[in-house]
Design a protein around this motif. Structure first.
Motif, PDB file in Angstrom:
ATOM      1  N   ILE A 192       1.018  -1.170  -0.039  1.00  0.00           N
ATOM      2  CA  ILE A 192       0.021  -0.253   0.180  1.00  0.00           C
ATOM      3  C   ILE A 192       0.793   1.204  -0.048  1.00  0.00           C
ATOM      4  CG2 ILE A 192      -1.898   1.423   1.251  1.00  0.00           C
ATOM      5  CD1 ILE A 192      -2.705  -1.380   2.501  1.00  0.00           C
ATOM      6  N   PRO A 193       0.750   2.026  -0.748  1.00  0.00           N
ATOM      7  CA  PRO A 193       1.365   3.329  -1.014  1.00  0.00           C
ATOM      8  C   PRO A 193       1.669   4.104   0.213  1.00  0.00           C
ATOM      9  CG  PRO A 193       0.157   3.164  -2.994  1.00  0.00           C
ATOM     10  CD  PRO A 193      -0.261   2.030  -1.705  1.00  0.00           C
ATOM     11  N   MET A 194       2.687   4.805   0.520  1.00  0.00           N
ATOM     12  CA  MET A 194       2.643   5.379   1.881  1.00  0.00           C
ATOM     13  C   MET A 194       1.570   6.720   2.003  1.00  0.00           C
ATOM     14  SD  MET A 194       4.190   5.901   4.805  1.00  0.00           S
ATOM     15  CE  MET A 194       5.967   5.105   4.857  1.00  0.00           C
ATOM     16  N   LYS A 195       1.492   7.482   1.019  1.00  0.00           N
ATOM     17  CA  LYS A 195       0.548   8.422   0.997  1.00  0.00           C
ATOM     18  C   LYS A 195      -0.997   7.966   1.536  1.00  0.00           C
ATOM     19  CE  LYS A 195      -0.062   8.585  -3.856  1.00  0.00           C
ATOM     20  NZ  LYS A 195      -0.033   9.701  -5.181  1.00  0.00           N
ATOM     21  N   VAL A 196      -0.967   6.799   0.867  1.00  0.00           N
ATOM     22  CA  VAL A 196      -2.502   6.430   1.115  1.00  0.00           C
ATOM     23  C   VAL A 196      -2.437   5.863   2.694  1.00  0.00           C
ATOM     24  CG1 VAL A 196      -4.143   4.391   0.614  1.00  0.00           C
ATOM     25  CG2 VAL A 196      -2.634   5.633  -1.150  1.00  0.00           C
ATOM     26  N   ARG A 197      -1.477   5.080   3.081  1.00  0.00           N
ATOM     27  CA  ARG A 197      -1.554   4.552   4.725  1.00  0.00           C
ATOM     28  C   ARG A 197      -1.500   5.540   5.354  1.00  0.00           C
ATOM     29  NH1 ARG A 197       3.669   2.126   5.469  1.00  0.00           N
ATOM     30  NH2 ARG A 197       4.509   2.128   3.290  1.00  0.00           N
ATOM     31  N   LYS A 198      -0.947   6.848   5.333  1.00  0.00           N
ATOM     32  CA  LYS A 198      -0.886   7.908   6.141  1.00  0.00           C
ATOM     33  C   LYS A 198      -2.433   8.488   6.351  1.00  0.00           C
ATOM     34  CE  LYS A 198       3.569   9.939   5.620  1.00  0.00           C
ATOM     35  NZ  LYS A 198       4.368  11.020   5.072  1.00  0.00           N
ATOM     36  N   LEU A 200      -5.272   6.399   6.094  1.00  0.00           N
ATOM     37  CA  LEU A 200      -6.466   5.596   6.372  1.00  0.00           C
ATOM     38  C   LEU A 200      -6.812   5.803   7.790  1.00  0.00           C
ATOM     39  CD1 LEU A 200      -4.668   2.269   5.152  1.00  0.00           C
ATOM     40  CD2 LEU A 200      -6.560   3.649   4.064  1.00  0.00           C
ATOM     41  N   SER A 201      -8.339   5.313   7.954  1.00  0.00           N
ATOM     42  CA  SER A 201      -8.754   5.821   9.433  1.00  0.00           C
ATOM     43  C   SER A 201      -8.560   4.788  10.350  1.00  0.00           C
ATOM     44  CB  SER A 201     -10.101   5.564   9.163  1.00  0.00           C
ATOM     45  OG  SER A 201     -10.774   4.669   8.566  1.00  0.00           O
ATOM     46  N   GLY A 202      -8.064   3.607   9.653  1.00  0.00           N
ATOM     47  CA  GLY A 202      -7.711   2.315  10.934  1.00  0.00           C
ATOM     48  C   GLY A 202      -6.359   1.785  10.380  1.00  0.00           C
ATOM     49  N   HIS A 203      -5.886   0.830  10.881  1.00  0.00           N
ATOM     50  CA  HIS A 203      -4.485   0.305  10.604  1.00  0.00           C
ATOM     51  C   HIS A 203      -4.416  -0.458   9.286  1.00  0.00           C
ATOM     52  CE1 HIS A 203      -0.986  -2.123  10.702  1.00  0.00           C
ATOM     53  NE2 HIS A 203      -0.492  -1.596  11.718  1.00  0.00           N
ATOM     54  N   PRO A 204      -3.893  -0.327   8.275  1.00  0.00           N
ATOM     55  CA  PRO A 204      -3.936  -0.910   6.943  1.00  0.00           C
ATOM     56  C   PRO A 204      -4.054  -2.424   6.912  1.00  0.00           C
ATOM     57  CG  PRO A 204      -1.732  -0.192   7.400  1.00  0.00           C
ATOM     58  CD  PRO A 204      -2.457   0.590   8.395  1.00  0.00           C
ATOM     59  N   ALA A 205      -3.571  -3.315   8.113  1.00  0.00           N
ATOM     60  CA  ALA A 205      -3.587  -4.643   8.182  1.00  0.00           C
ATOM     61  C   ALA A 205      -5.039  -5.188   8.466  1.00  0.00           C
ATOM     62  CB  ALA A 205      -2.523  -5.045   9.158  1.00  0.00           C
ATOM     63  N   ARG A 206      -5.786  -4.273   9.114  1.00  0.00           N
ATOM     64  CA  ARG A 206      -7.187  -4.548   9.726  1.00  0.00           C
ATOM     65  C   ARG A 206      -7.958  -5.463   8.452  1.00  0.00           C
ATOM     66  NH1 ARG A 206     -12.166  -2.504   9.809  1.00  0.00           N
ATOM     67  NH2 ARG A 206     -11.291  -0.564   8.389  1.00  0.00           N
ATOM     68  N   LYS A 207      -8.183  -4.972   7.569  1.00  0.00           N
ATOM     69  CA  LYS A 207      -8.974  -5.815   6.827  1.00  0.00           C
ATOM     70  C   LYS A 207      -8.475  -7.108   6.116  1.00  0.00           C
ATOM     71  CE  LYS A 207     -11.180  -1.515   4.925  1.00  0.00           C
ATOM     72  NZ  LYS A 207     -11.187  -0.489   3.707  1.00  0.00           N
ATOM     73  N   THR A 208      -7.296  -7.147   5.979  1.00  0.00           N
ATOM     74  CA  THR A 208      -6.623  -8.471   5.688  1.00  0.00           C
ATOM     75  C   THR A 208      -6.595  -9.568   6.558  1.00  0.00           C
ATOM     76  OG1 THR A 208      -4.902  -7.376   4.008  1.00  0.00           O
ATOM     77  CG2 THR A 208      -4.533  -9.436   4.623  1.00  0.00           C
ATOM     78  N   PHE A 209      -6.392  -9.190   8.002  1.00  0.00           N
ATOM     79  CA  PHE A 209      -6.516  -9.878   9.145  1.00  0.00           C
ATOM     80  C   PHE A 209      -7.780 -10.298   9.224  1.00  0.00           C
ATOM     81  CE2 PHE A 209      -2.078  -8.839  10.092  1.00  0.00           C
ATOM     82  CZ  PHE A 209      -1.789  -9.630  11.061  1.00  0.00           C
ATOM     83  N   GLN A 210      -8.930  -9.632   8.951  1.00  0.00           N
ATOM     84  CA  GLN A 210     -10.311  -9.822   8.994  1.00  0.00           C
ATOM     85  C   GLN A 210     -10.730 -10.841   7.937  1.00  0.00           C
ATOM     86  OE1 GLN A 210     -13.556  -6.868   9.228  1.00  0.00           O
ATOM     87  NE2 GLN A 210     -14.289  -7.773   7.097  1.00  0.00           N
TER      88      GLN A 210
END
Length: 315
Positions: A192-198, A200-210
């Motif tokens: 995930i591009p850094m500018k997008v990660r900054k 995001l409302s939640g942690h970028p890993a949340r959706k993948t872990f779910q």
């Protein structure tokens, strides 16, 4: 580690069950026994309660919590998809209420050894709700094809970067297998591009872990395949209360409840119904019940929860 879990929408769920002191009630996701305890408190000498859970730690914790009601409680280790078979084995044909509190318990999230959370980098990639199962999240990440991983993250995580993440996972595992939560978080960050990660409302890993958790435990398939059977297990006036925590679960519950309330498939132009499908009851919650502001302040994990209720009616 002590089994701790704060039951969400506790009062609302127990109230909606319309508990009869001599009734039979089932909790298909027993957990630590929070909802179960409140149900059992309201049962008289003729009442009966059956608790089902696939997690061995939950079974042990609930057994202790409900010990004062041992004369009316039966606890079974199984998946709620096998509820009908378990009840038949206990000589029960119909029940007066069913509770499902879907998702992951606080205990499962907070215990690093279970691997459900992305918060601890050293946690193993496990995610099995029933540790008797063979497939872990690590197995999935190290053996599934790129297209399969993409489908899982896209469908169950609803992540628009699913394709990038799947591609990065396959690329990384060529050199080193996935073992820990930190390994997966590294792959997601790289995809995930850094500018997008900054932003995001939640942690970028949340959706993948779910997404991985849902796939490992077949959560949505079990829900879809079990709901109609559970509605058929209800006696006249019996209710099923289901608490969901994300849109995928909630959509399934909403649609199946609606189909059981209004199953007719005849075109609107037909003067009378000819399909022969009869309503099994009514949806009590036209809009889902959500937690109060006070509950969300006390328990932030309740924020996404929704309670839907269906009542069985025999015509």
């Amino acid at each position: 580690m002590e089994f701790k879990h704060v039951s969400v929408l506790l009062k609302e769920t127990v109230d909606e069950l319309n508990i009869r002191p001599d009734g039979i009630y089932v909790d298909g996701t027993l957990g630590g026994g929070g909802h179960a305890y409140e149900v059992c408190k309201r049962l008289g000498p003729g009442g009966r309660f059956v608790g089902i859970d696939q997690d061995g730690d939950a079974i042990a914790a609930a057994g202790k919590r409900l010990s004062e009601f041992c004369d009316k409680v039966t606890i079974v280790r199984n998946n709620y998809c096998n509820m009908k078979e378990e009840l038949i084995g206990l000589g029960i044909e119909k029940v007066d209420g069913i509770v499902l509190d879907l998702g992951v318990s606080s205990y499962q999230l907070d215990d690093p050894a279970r691997g459900f959370s992305y918060m601890e980098d050293s946690s193993p990639l496990d995610m099995r709700m029933d540790d008797r199962g063979t497939l872990t999240a690590a197995d999935l990440l190290n053996t599934y094809s790129e297209s399969e991983i993409y489908r899982i993250i896209r469908d169950y995580g609803e992540d628009k970067f699913a394709k990038n993440i799947a591609k990065m996972i396959v690329k990384i595992r060529e050199d080193k297998p996935f073992v820990t939560a930190g390994d997966l978080k590294y792959a997601i960050d790289a995809a995930i591009p850094m500018k997008v990660r900054k932003n995001l409302s939640g942690h970028p890993a949340r959706k993948t872990f779910q997404a991985l958790r849902i796939e490992i435990n077949h959560e949505l398939d079990v829900l879809k395949e079990s709901l109609n059977t559970m509605i058929d297990l209800l006696s006249d006036g019996g209710r099923i209360c289901i608490i969901t925590f994300h849109s995928l679960e909630d959509r399934i519950v909403k649609n199946i409840f609606k189909e059981n309330e209004s199953p007719c498939t005849c075109p609107p132009s037909f003067p009378v119904c000819v399909c022969g499908k009869v309503s099994k009851g009514k949806v009590i919650t036209k809009k889902p019940i959500v937690p109060t502001d006070e509950e969300m302040e006390d328990n932030s994990r309740s924020a996404s929860s929704k309670l839907r209720v269906f009542e069985r009616i025999y015509s």
